[in-house]
Design a protein around this motif. Sequence first.
Motif, PDB file in Angstrom:
ATOM      1  N   ARG A  71      -5.369   9.378   2.869  1.00  0.00           N
ATOM      2  CA  ARG A  71      -6.114   9.532   1.620  1.00  0.00           C
ATOM      3  C   ARG A  71      -6.064   8.278   0.763  1.00  0.00           C
ATOM      4  O   ARG A  71      -7.006   7.985   0.025  1.00  0.00           O
ATOM      5  CB  ARG A  71      -5.547  10.726   0.842  1.00  0.00           C
ATOM      6  N   SER A  72      -4.966   7.537   0.840  1.00  0.00           N
ATOM      7  CA  SER A  72      -4.859   6.270   0.126  1.00  0.00           C
ATOM      8  C   SER A  72      -3.764   5.440   0.772  1.00  0.00           C
ATOM      9  O   SER A  72      -2.896   5.964   1.480  1.00  0.00           O
ATOM     10  CB  SER A  72      -4.539   6.489  -1.364  1.00  0.00           C
ATOM     11  N   ALA A  73      -3.827   4.124   0.533  1.00  0.00           N
ATOM     12  CA  ALA A  73      -2.836   3.199   1.087  1.00  0.00           C
ATOM     13  C   ALA A  73      -2.464   2.187   0.015  1.00  0.00           C
ATOM     14  O   ALA A  73      -3.342   1.566  -0.579  1.00  0.00           O
ATOM     15  CB  ALA A  73      -3.385   2.496   2.318  1.00  0.00           C
ATOM     16  N   THR A  74      -1.159   2.031  -0.208  1.00  0.00           N
ATOM     17  CA  THR A  74      -0.667   1.080  -1.210  1.00  0.00           C
ATOM     18  C   THR A  74       0.139  -0.001  -0.518  1.00  0.00           C
ATOM     19  O   THR A  74       1.206   0.266   0.051  1.00  0.00           O
ATOM     20  CB  THR A  74       0.212   1.789  -2.257  1.00  0.00           C
ATOM     21  N   SER A  75      -0.377  -1.227  -0.556  1.00  0.00           N
ATOM     22  CA  SER A  75       0.298  -2.335   0.115  1.00  0.00           C
ATOM     23  C   SER A  75       1.570  -2.708  -0.624  1.00  0.00           C
ATOM     24  O   SER A  75       1.611  -2.759  -1.855  1.00  0.00           O
ATOM     25  CB  SER A  75      -0.631  -3.546   0.182  1.00  0.00           C
ATOM     26  N   GLN A  76       2.630  -2.972   0.133  1.00  0.00           N
ATOM     27  CA  GLN A  76       3.910  -3.397  -0.414  1.00  0.00           C
ATOM     28  C   GLN A  76       4.018  -4.906  -0.233  1.00  0.00           C
ATOM     29  O   GLN A  76       4.384  -5.393   0.832  1.00  0.00           O
ATOM     30  CB  GLN A  76       5.065  -2.673   0.293  1.00  0.00           C
TER      31      GLN A  76
END
Length: 324
Positions: free
Chosen positions: A36-41
Amino acid sequence: MNTEGSEGPEVRRRLTWTQLPDGVRHLITERTGAVRSATSQEGGYSPGMASVLETASGRVFVKVASANQNARSAELHRKEAAVSEVLRDVGEELPAPAFRWSVEVESGGDTWVVLAFDAADGPGPRIPWQAEELGEALELVGAVGRLRAPDHPEIGPVRELIFGEWHTVAADGEVRRRVLALDESGWLGARLDDLAALADQWPEAVDGTALVHHDLRADNMVRSGGRLLAVDWPYASRGAPWLDLLGMMPSMALEGGGDPEEVFTAHPVGAAADQDAVTVAIAALTGMFLERSVQAPPPGIPHVRSFQRDQGLVGVRWLRSRLG
């Protein structure tokens, strides 16, 4: 023992979820459900994807390396997958997010290595270091050093590493010139042979049975369940219980954490260490950092050389305080 972002030509950005080939994303969603969503680290020293995915089955941290982008990163991901399987046996005592699965796939003329772990609640320590978080990080380092390394071929003895960099500096005129130019004090010039002899004692100095992360810095820590955990374990090995503490000192000093000698010797693990062995390890790691810092940067990681240089110069100052 290998993060800083920077402006200008040294900027490095990780791969993101949308940049992965369809075949790689499909392989991941087969295991996680729809993303549903992706947050880059961001941060660290790998150009591959490192993202927290919000999926149909919950949150998961997924890291992906492309062999074409950086063959070494793909190799390290394979190694970390194998090590993570072994570290499962350590159980809940291991201060690390739980390993879920790994997979490798050919797609778009490239090899992609994928690992998945439990997602952390938040990032690791703030930089510059805050006193409370530095205390937590030092507790984490001590907790790793108190664990006995699994008896398994994937967790090899750290004594087998070869640190011949000071010999290279002494023998290669151009490398010597570039390394000595980094030391404005001039202290290194007359001591290359002595430092090489010290680093040669690494196998005996660092031998032991403790679990060694071997790359433990602020950027390899996350927060989960109210405590700091260590991530990125491809270099896991067995050796002296004080090695991770020592290895963290150069980056800690650069990030406002204090004087390495004072912090190291104030820690119970550091205070209990054989101090001659500690000096040997400082010499070995300092030579590695400085010699590598004058090499061309690896693909996709332009900022790593300046970080190695700065850690190496911390090591030089630390050696001067010990050797005079």
